[in-house]
Structure formats: structure tokens, C-alpha cells
Scaffold this motif. Structure first.
Motif, PDB file in Angstrom:
ATOM      1  N   LEU A  74      24.744   5.348  35.171  1.00  0.00           N
ATOM      2  CA  LEU A  74      25.898   6.185  34.829  1.00  0.00           C
ATOM      3  C   LEU A  74      25.667   6.919  33.508  1.00  0.00           C
ATOM      4  O   LEU A  74      25.957   8.118  33.388  1.00  0.00           O
ATOM      5  N   LEU A  75      25.137   6.203  32.524  1.00  0.00           N
ATOM      6  CA  LEU A  75      24.872   6.834  31.227  1.00  0.00           C
ATOM      7  C   LEU A  75      23.880   7.991  31.363  1.00  0.00           C
ATOM      8  O   LEU A  75      24.058   9.043  30.729  1.00  0.00           O
TER       9      LEU A  75
ATOM     10  N   ILE B 107      27.121   0.546  48.425  1.00  0.00           N
ATOM     11  CA  ILE B 107      26.360   1.037  47.265  1.00  0.00           C
ATOM     12  C   ILE B 107      25.340  -0.053  46.936  1.00  0.00           C
ATOM     13  O   ILE B 107      25.638  -1.006  46.214  1.00  0.00           O
ATOM     14  N   PRO B 108      24.138   0.003  47.505  1.00  0.00           N
ATOM     15  CA  PRO B 108      23.177  -1.097  47.350  1.00  0.00           C
ATOM     16  C   PRO B 108      22.636  -1.214  45.930  1.00  0.00           C
ATOM     17  O   PRO B 108      22.834  -0.321  45.088  1.00  0.00           O
ATOM     18  N   PHE B 109      21.951  -2.320  45.697  1.00  0.00           N
ATOM     19  CA  PHE B 109      21.233  -2.488  44.435  1.00  0.00           C
ATOM     20  C   PHE B 109      20.060  -1.516  44.415  1.00  0.00           C
ATOM     21  O   PHE B 109      19.323  -1.399  45.394  1.00  0.00           O
ATOM     22  N   GLY B 110      19.922  -0.810  43.318  1.00  0.00           N
ATOM     23  CA  GLY B 110      18.807   0.123  43.198  1.00  0.00           C
ATOM     24  C   GLY B 110      17.954  -0.178  41.982  1.00  0.00           C
ATOM     25  O   GLY B 110      18.390  -0.849  41.045  1.00  0.00           O
ATOM     26  N   ILE B 111      16.736   0.294  42.015  1.00  0.00           N
ATOM     27  CA  ILE B 111      15.832   0.121  40.880  1.00  0.00           C
ATOM     28  C   ILE B 111      15.233   1.468  40.499  1.00  0.00           C
ATOM     29  O   ILE B 111      15.228   2.406  41.303  1.00  0.00           O
TER      30      ILE B 111
ATOM     31  N   HIS C  94      10.913   2.755  47.794  1.00  0.00           N
ATOM     32  CA  HIS C  94      10.843   4.113  47.233  1.00  0.00           C
ATOM     33  C   HIS C  94      11.796   5.052  47.964  1.00  0.00           C
ATOM     34  O   HIS C  94      12.477   5.876  47.353  1.00  0.00           O
ATOM     35  N   GLU C  95      11.865   4.911  49.282  1.00  0.00           N
ATOM     36  CA  GLU C  95      12.667   5.831  50.096  1.00  0.00           C
ATOM     37  C   GLU C  95      14.155   5.513  50.076  1.00  0.00           C
ATOM     38  O   GLU C  95      14.983   6.423  50.124  1.00  0.00           O
TER      39      GLU C  95
ATOM     40  N   ASN D   9      17.321   4.014  42.323  1.00  0.00           N
ATOM     41  CA  ASN D   9      18.598   3.984  41.616  1.00  0.00           C
ATOM     42  C   ASN D   9      19.161   5.376  41.347  1.00  0.00           C
ATOM     43  O   ASN D   9      20.387   5.553  41.293  1.00  0.00           O
ATOM     44  N   ASN D  10      18.310   6.375  41.201  1.00  0.00           N
ATOM     45  CA  ASN D  10      18.797   7.734  40.926  1.00  0.00           C
ATOM     46  C   ASN D  10      19.719   8.224  42.027  1.00  0.00           C
ATOM     47  O   ASN D  10      20.792   8.785  41.761  1.00  0.00           O
ATOM     48  N   GLN D  11      19.339   8.011  43.283  1.00  0.00           N
ATOM     49  CA  GLN D  11      20.164   8.457  44.397  1.00  0.00           C
ATOM     50  C   GLN D  11      21.393   7.565  44.559  1.00  0.00           C
ATOM     51  O   GLN D  11      22.498   8.036  44.852  1.00  0.00           O
TER      52      GLN D  11
END
Length: 393
Positions: A29-30, A207-211, A377-378, A382-384
Motif C-alpha cells: 500500500l505504501l 486477495i491471496p498472499f503475495g510476495i 511469478h504468474e 504482490n504488485n498485482q
């Protein structure tokens, strides 16, 4: 937009999967120019450690905390059996932390308030009375389902009856919480379905966990073809799973592979594991850098038979190109294809077969790890995921 994020434990330093799940939202978010204020409970198990938090993070989030003694007290736990409310949740309620939330809402205006999991849901009434901000409940898992699974894995007796009572109390309160928030951000599709089966009419969005995939691509290195498990070992499902693996699987594997070693890493190793004297099992304990430890090894084994939500260590292992052998429960929330990007094993024979196959087909096993990396990757960048969350807001 300004967001208040309320956490049941400090998101930083990110010492376990839950911390990482919360912190990745904060950082995401930041990075999208959303202002975030963090309020967190700190506990004996998860203390607030300002010396390990960057000055930049403190400045941007203006993080504040309050200590609550959430340790289980046997007498209180027994007395609570006569009540309708969940002892698991009541341990995380404190009037002083509630006052901190109220004073924050008095001083600042927020458009959105994120409740990070069920353990901070006891503050909903006070939030409603002091702000018109929308409440987003982030369901890290369906909490009562974890306790139902623990009950099912327990043999008949007093403990089984007690666990069932805890699960029933938790279920009643969890349903009530789900009805009283504005939107639910579920980490997995399965949890979304389970929430809807409870009769919840609140909107649920996955909203899954993202990295941050690029960080893991940079960290990825060649590893030895060794087997390992890493996870918080004060979490009951991890202890149950490892005990089952050692008793039912590992001895059978060793009968034909005397040089094979299973490395067990994670914080708060129980005494029975520290005293373990089992051939070809190495108790590593808490590691300074989990990514570095995962990088050193190739095959991640996750024998999980209870729990819920998404196993973040598995996502990290996949992002580092590791071959994962895990139960269906451990893999919940990950959009995998069996034998393409993970190996699924739920029974003793399936684990033995999977481990032996990896030993005999090392290059093919490594390819499954590379396929896993591509999947993360796909679908779990986290960006998406943060863009989807902002869209939900």
C-alpha cells in the motif's frame, strides 16, 4: 486514501508467515502512495522490537503497540467453558488497546480500516462507534476450521471434548464477526467458499498472499539435493505433522537410503524434538535467515493435516524453485497442478513414493521446482495483488 491497519502481532520484524502476510500489505500500500497507520498488539510470543524496525518504516506507518498477556491460563480456560464466548479470542481483548484505537480514530480520519484476522475482531463495536470508515476483515484462514481439524486428529478422551468445545465457541463468534464487517478479503478461494457456506452475506473477495517475486529471483541459488522442513514449531499443526512424518515415513525411507538426512528448522522447537535421537534427522532450530536456509536445500516436505489459509513458507519455497512435497491441506490456497509444480501426498505410502521418486529422478524433481517458481511469478506477485486490494477499497 488513508488506511488504519490493526494487527494481532507486530508485522515487523517479519519472523513468521502471519507477520509477512501483514507486512506485505503494508509495504504494498505504501508503495502505491496509500497512507497507512499501523496499530498492533504485542505479546510474550510476539514482542514489539523497535530496535529491529527500520526508521523509515516507523516514520511512514507511525506504528504504535500495546502489550497484552495472551498466554493461556489453565483456570481461566476451564472457567470459560461455561461461557458462550471463545477463550481464544477473549485473550486478545484489552481495554487499554481499545482506548488506543479510539484515541487514534479521534485524532485522524480514515477511509478504510483493515482488521488483520479474527484475533482483533473484539474491537469492531468500538470502531463502529467512533468512525464511518469501512471495515475490511482480512481472513487469514477460517479460524474455527483449524480447531475442528485439530479435534478430528485427536483420539477419544477429555482433550478431544475440550477441543470440540473450543471449536464450537469459536465458530459462533467467527460467524458473528463475518456478518458485522463491510467486506471480507479472503486469502484463499477455498476459504471464500467456506465463509459463504456459513451463510455469510457479506461480500467476499479473494486477495491471496503475495510476495515481491523479484526479490526471490535475486536470492535464488543452486542447492544441494537435501530434504527439509521449516516452520514455527510452537504451532500445534506443525508439531503433529512432523511427529507423524518421523513415526510413519522417515524410518521406511532410511531402510534403503542410509545417507539421507531430513533437516528440521524453525523457531521454538519443542523439547521432544530437541531431545530426538533419530537416525538421519538434523534439528537445525531457529535460523537467522529463512531464505538462506531454504536456498541451501532442494526438497521441502510439509506434512500438514490441520490448519487453514495459505502456507507462506511453501509460497517462498516455490519462489526459490524448490520441489515441494505436501498434503492437500498444506497446499490450500495455491493454484497448483499436481506433479507439475508440486507433488501432493496425503498418506504414508504417498509420501514414501514421492520421496523415493525425487531421489531417483533428481533432474525431473528440480524441474518441478522451476515450474513452481513460474507459477508464483504468474499468480502471486504482490504488485498485482495490491492493485486488486486497492480496487476493492
Amino acid at each position: 486514501m488513508k488506511v488504519l491497519q490493526i494487527c494481532s502481532k507486530p508485522p515487523v520484524p517479519s519472523i513468521d508467515g502471519g507477520c509477512k502476510a501483514m507486512n506485505n500489505i503494508t509495504e504494498g500500500l505504501l508503495s502505491n502512495n496509500i497512507r497507512v497507520k499501523v496499530l498492533t498488539i504485542s505479546t510474550a510470543k510476539h514482542p514489539f522490537l523497535p530496535e529491529k524496525i527500520s526508521a523509515d518504516y516507523i516514520e511512514k506507518t507511525n506504528i504504535e503497540h500495546f502489550f497484552i498477556d495472551t498466554r493461556v491460563k489453565p483456570i481461566s480456560a476451564l472457567l470459560n467453558l461455561c461461557k458462550s464466548n471463545s477463550y481464544n479470542l477473549s485473550r486478545f481483548y484489552c481495554k487499554k488497546f481499545e482506548e488506543l484505537i479510539v484515541s487514534t480514530l479521534d485524532k485522524e480520519e480514515f477511509e478504510v480500516i483493515i482488521l488483520e484476522g479474527l484475533f482483533v475482531s473484539g474491537y469492531i463495536d468500538s470502531i463502529r462507534k467512533n468512525t464511518k470508515a469501512k471495515i475490511v476483515f482480512r481472513a487469514h484462514n477460517v479460524e474455527h476450521e483449524i480447531w475442528e481439524r485439530n479435534t478430528q486428529n485427536e483420539r477419544k478422551g477429555i482433550k478431544k471434548i475440550y477441543l470440540k468445545k473450543l471449536a464450537d465457541q469459536l465458530k459462533v463468534q467467527e460467524i458473528e464477526v463475518l456478518k458485522n464487517v463491510d467486506v471480507i478479503a479472503s486469502i484463499t478461494q477455498r476459504d471464500k467458499q467456506q465463509i459463504e457456506l456459513l451463510g455469510c452475506e457479506t461480500k467476499v473477495k479473494v486477495i491471496p498472499f503475495g510476495i515481491n517475486v523479484s526479490n526471490y529471483l535475486k536470492a535464488k541459488t543452486e542447492s544441494k539435493f537435501t530434504f527439509f522442513h521449516i516452520g514455527s514449531m510452537d504451532w500445534t499443526p506443525n508439531q503433529i505433522g512432523i511427529k507423524w512424518l518421523l513415526n510413519n515415513v522417515w524410518g521406511n525411507i532410511l531402510s534403503s537410503n542410509n545417507d539421507l538426512v531430513l533437516k528440521l528448522a524453525g523457531k521454538n522447537m519443542p523439547e521432544w524434538l530437541l531431545k530426538l535421537n533419530q537416525k538421519n534427522v538434523e534439528i537445525v532450530g531457529q535460523v537467522e535467515d529463512a531464505i538462506d536456509f531454504i536456498n541451501q536445500n532442494q526438497v521441502m516436505i510439509v506434512p500438514l493435516f490441520s490448519g487453514g489459509g495459505m502456507r507462506i513458507k511453501i509460497v517462498e519455497g516455490m519462489a526459490l524453485g524448490k520441489t515441494v512435497i505436501a498434503t492437500s491441506i498444506a497446499l490450500e490456497g495455491i493454484d497448483y497442478v499436481p506433479n507439475k509444480n508440486v507433488i501432493v501426498a496425503n498418506k504414508k505410502e504417498e509420501f514414501i513414493t514421492a520421496i523415493n521418486w525425487c531421489l531417483k529422478n533428481k533432474e525431473e524433481a528440480k524441474q518441478i521446482g522451476e515450474n513452481a517458481l513460474q507459477l508464483i511469478h504468474e499468480k502471486y506477485d504482490n504488485n498485482q495483488i495490491i492493485k486488486d486490494l486497492i480496487s476493492l477499497f
